[in-house]
Design a protein around this motif. Structure first.
Motif, short mmCIF file in Angstrom:
data_model
loop_
_atom_site.label_atom_id
_atom_site.label_comp_id
_atom_site.label_asym_id
_atom_site.label_seq_id
_atom_site.Cartn_x
_atom_site.Cartn_y
_atom_site.Cartn_z
N ARG A 213 113.98 84.64 58.71
CA ARG A 213 113.32 83.64 57.87
C ARG A 213 111.84 83.53 58.22
N SER A 306 110.22 75.23 51.40
CA SER A 306 111.17 76.21 51.91
C SER A 306 111.11 76.27 53.44
N ASP A 310 114.04 75.40 56.04
CA ASP A 310 114.44 76.34 57.08
C ASP A 310 114.30 75.72 58.47
#
Length: 569
Positions: A213, A306, A310
């Protein structure tokens, strides 16, 4: 040549008025674009810091604390394995001791029977002495010695039997505790192995997910930062527009002292066109910048949302994994405390066993005395029977029976003495090994557990610290970008004043065809103005109005149109 009266108000006082009016928006643009540039640069810095913080969250799961935590768990496993080897060594000692003494009950039984036999022999000797003692003054003394030796022999056998019974009880207790230790250590090893395979591997999976990620986020962040950098580059339009407006001001100042109507009109027409051209380029660039910043704002918001999601997921899963590890370490600490408690009890049992074996070893000389006593009694009985002639037949039988008893007791006594000596050697070897550091291993386990839990706390703190940092810097980056975008989207018209001035100049110029010849004075004035230009766009407008072919050579007068230098005026 005298200028027409209708144009007289436009100069020379009008030039100063135009210059002052042109300068005001330029200064405002300089201020706003400088502010916008600072906002964009701050946004880029905060975005980079956010990305670094996100990467550091994953790094916290792969840094020195995590690797040392893994090493600590491995060390725990090694220390428990050492403890288990100590347990196995203890079990081997206990088994060896059991094997050496397993025949002792039979041997003690044989010696006990020998004592009972001697007691019966004593009755016989006492009877003989009662009838013949008056003829042998030493016989009664022999009987007393016989009785005394018999009682000593009986006491030695009874004492050894008691010592053996205590040793046997201690041996059984220690063996049972040590067997339980095996189950405890196996459970402890299983717990540590589960910690190694379940929680640490779960944390490792969490780290690998985070790294993937982070990589995706880094790519998005780099693209966003590149777009912000391009937006910063676009701010150069403010500098170029400022320069072009300054050039218009300089061109108008060239009219000072000129009263030639065609020349003045030509300059008004030219500066009006230059001003409109600058305005058009500025509007086009700032319009594109406004759209770009709005798109960038939305994309940055999406990226940060995002990243925040995460980060939350990583913090949650990381905290969960770390919490499980810490909980497991606490359980291991509890199991170790239980182990230490049981180990203390086992140590007591071992100490009791050692003392009991020591008591048994004290009987080695006593058993040698038993053997020597039976042999001595047999010899004395033989001598006494020979001295008593016919009255000594009973003694002769006693002597014969004593010799038989000596033969019967010699082998078991020899075996007991031999096994006792082996027990002593076994005990000394065990005690030497036992004192070699079991306590230091349990201390090392406690230290390792404390260090491991501290590592877990460090990792958790680092995760939360970086997550909190992201939660702070992300919104700040977005705020800076939002403010920069608002500068160009919320502003009604930077160039309103310039538009009016351009219209006024055009009105003052009237209908002009600068392609037509206007005389040497006009040509000389326009040539001087041409030298003022610092940008190709200005020269192109000038040449187009005068019908001159556009230049194709590179920029002159030090112009660097693509440079990022002097963006902030």
């Amino acid at each position: 040549m005298t200028a027409t009266p209708s144009l007289m108000p436009a100069f020379p006082g009008g030039q100063a008025d135009f210059t002052a009016r042109l300068a005001a928006p330029r200064k405002e643009i300089e201020h706003e674009f400088l502010r916008m540039g600072e906002k964009l640069i701050a946004c880029t810095r905060l975005l980079n810091e956010t990305s670094e913080a996100y990467a550091e969250m994953a790094g916290a799961l792969a840094g020195s604390d995590f690797s040392e935590l893994t090493d600590s768990v491995d060390r725990l496993s090694g220390l428990v394995a050492h403890l288990d080897r100590d347990r196995i060594a203890t079990q081997s000692f206990l088994k060896e001791l059991n094997d050496l003494t397993v025949q002792f009950p039979d041997r003690i039984g044989a010696l006990t029977r020998a004592v009972r036999t001697l007691r019966m022999f004593f009755v016989t000797v006492h009877s003989v002495a009662a009838t013949t003692g008056h003829r042998d003054a030493n016989l009664l003394q022999f009987v007393e010695e016989f009785q005394k030796l018999g009682l000593e022999l009986e006491g030695s056998v009874a004492s050894f039997a008691d010592a053996f019974a205590r040793m046997r009880d201690s041996l059984n207790a220690a063996s049972e505790m040590n067997a339980q230790f095996g189950a405890q250590l196996a459970e402890l090893l299983d717990r540590i192995a589960a910690e190694r395979t379940r929680n640490l591997e779960a944390m490792n999976r969490c780290r690998l997910w985070a790294e993937s990620r982070v990589s995706a986020h880094a790519q998005r962040s780099e693209r966003i930062s590149a777009r912000v950098s391009r937006a910063v580059s676009t701010l150069q339009v403010g500098d170029s527009t400022r320069q072009r407006v300054e050039d218009v001001e300089k061109a108008l100042q060239k009219l000072s002292g000129h009263d030639d109507h065609p020349s003045v009109s030509a300059v008004y027409a030219l500066t009006s066109a230059q001003l409109r051209g600058a305005i058009a380029d500025f509007d086009s660039e700032t319009g594109a910048l406004a759209r770009s910043l709005q798109e960038l704002l939305q994309d940055t918001r999406t990226m940060l949302d995002s990243a925040a999601a995460d980060s939350d997921a990583l913090l949650s899963s990381g905290d969960s994994a770390l919490g499980a590890i810490d909980g497991s370490l606490q359980q291991i600490a509890g199991m170790l405390a239980q182990y230490e408690s049981c180990d203390a009890a086992l140590s007591v049992a071992i100490d009791q066993l050692v003392a009991a074996v020591g008591n048994m070893l004290d009987h080695v000389s006593a058993f040698d005395d038993i053997r020597q006593t039976v042999r001595l009694l047999s010899i004395n009985a033989t001598l006494r029977s020979n001295a008593l002639d016919e009255d000594g037949r009973a003694f002769r039988q006693v002597a014969t029976d004593l010799r038989s008893l000596n033969d019967e007791t010699d082998a078991p006594v020899e075996e007991v003495m031999d096994r006792l000596e082996k027990c002593g050697a076994t005990l000394r070897g065990f005690l030497d090994a036992r004192n070699s550091g079991e306590e230091s291993r349990t201390d090392a386990m406690q230290d390792t557990l404390e260090t491991s839990r501290r590592r877990v706390g460090n990792i958790a703190t680092r995760l939360r610290d970086r997550a909190n940092f992201m939660a702070d810097t992300g919104p700040r980056a977005l705020s800076e970008l939002r403010d920069a975008a608002a500068t160009v989207t919320d502003r009604q018209d930077f160039c309103a004043t310039w538009r009016r001035i351009a219209a006024e100049l055009a009105a003052l110029a009237g209908e002009q065809d600068l392609r037509a010849s206007g005389g040497d004075q006009r040509a000389e004035l326009l040539a001087e103005i041409y030298k003022i230009y610092s940008m190709k766009a200005e020269r192109d407008i000038h040449n187009a109005l005068l019908g001159i072919a556009p230049e194709e050579d590179s920029p002159t007068n030090g112009e660097e149109e693509d440079s990022l230098g002097d963006i902030f005026f």
